[in-house]
Design a protein around this motif. Sequence first.
Motif, short mmCIF file in Angstrom:
data_model
loop_
_atom_site.label_atom_id
_atom_site.label_comp_id
_atom_site.label_asym_id
_atom_site.label_seq_id
_atom_site.Cartn_x
_atom_site.Cartn_y
_atom_site.Cartn_z
N ARG A 52 2.91 12.33 -1.76
CA ARG A 52 3.77 13.02 -0.79
C ARG A 52 5.15 13.17 -1.40
NH1 ARG A 52 3.40 7.79 2.64
NH2 ARG A 52 5.09 6.61 1.73
N ARG A 73 1.26 3.55 12.03
CA ARG A 73 0.01 3.63 12.78
C ARG A 73 0.28 3.88 14.26
NH1 ARG A 73 -4.65 1.40 10.37
NH2 ARG A 73 -4.32 0.94 8.17
N ARG A 115 -6.55 7.90 0.54
CA ARG A 115 -5.27 7.40 1.06
C ARG A 115 -4.29 7.13 -0.08
NH1 ARG A 115 -3.91 3.19 4.88
NH2 ARG A 115 -5.56 1.83 4.14
N ARG A 161 5.10 0.72 1.73
CA ARG A 161 4.91 1.53 0.53
C ARG A 161 6.24 1.81 -0.18
NH1 ARG A 161 0.90 0.68 2.86
NH2 ARG A 161 -1.09 1.80 2.87
N ASP A 162 7.33 1.87 0.61
CA ASP A 162 8.63 2.31 0.08
C ASP A 162 9.72 1.28 0.39
OD1 ASP A 162 8.61 2.57 2.83
OD2 ASP A 162 9.99 4.25 2.83
N ARG A 170 9.63 9.35 8.99
CA ARG A 170 10.17 8.27 8.15
C ARG A 170 11.60 7.94 8.59
NH1 ARG A 170 6.30 7.22 4.66
NH2 ARG A 170 7.53 5.48 3.91
#
Length: 221
Positions: free
Chosen positions: A182, A39, A175, A125-126, A104
């Motif tokens: 992705r 963000r 989202r 998320r990962d 990332r």
Amino acid sequence: MKTINIAIDGPGGAGKSSISKAIAAELGFIHVDTGAMYRAIALYAVRNDCVEQITDHIEEIDVELKFIGGAQRVMLCGEDVTDFIRSPEVTMTASRVAAVPEVRAHLFNLQKKIAAENNILMDGRDIGSVVLPHADLKIFLTASAEERASRRYLEMREKPDCPTYEEILEDIKQRDYNDMHREIAPLTQAEDAVLVDSTNMGFNEVVEYITDLIREKTDLR
Ligand code: DC
């Protein structure tokens, strides 16, 4: 000293952050909200109107986390931006910049370093699949899109300009789609993650359940 690393992944609005915060307080761990880092980069992109050219700017985007009394503050080029990263525009832009490999890679080292130095619960998320593949415990926390939208709506409905339930649901689904489709580090449940579906669970129930799992797995008392 070996630190204890707990990974908590799942879709947006599943309560990862508030639940991780409560568990971290209970166990005396640091809670690292990695979404806030994406963000912060999104805020930079919005402010400088460079969403499409974000890779050209990546080296000048300095993101740092500070922990004040256990609470995380996000610093962007030295400015505390914690209170500016939750707008709908930054939220949607975060989902876009998070799909950029250079973004990332930029955050990966920082996340690894914090995990190596502290007992942490890291949510994102990962985290279990990419950032901390050897975490002591991996949780995949989810809830149906409708339940997540309804929780968000209840939280927001007193505020001016509150979107409708349908708009929130649409946003959540968009989202989810972005995060899961992705090419790099998509949202996915790591093979060895414990699935916690909180659709029909209360907040305290989820906190207690995951805290117990952590205690079992790490011999913490
Ligand atoms: O959890 P959040 O809503 O604050 O995350 C903001 C965005 O950042 C979201 O679209 C997914 C992305 N994100 C990510 O790709 N990887 C993470 N580890 C954390 C967040």
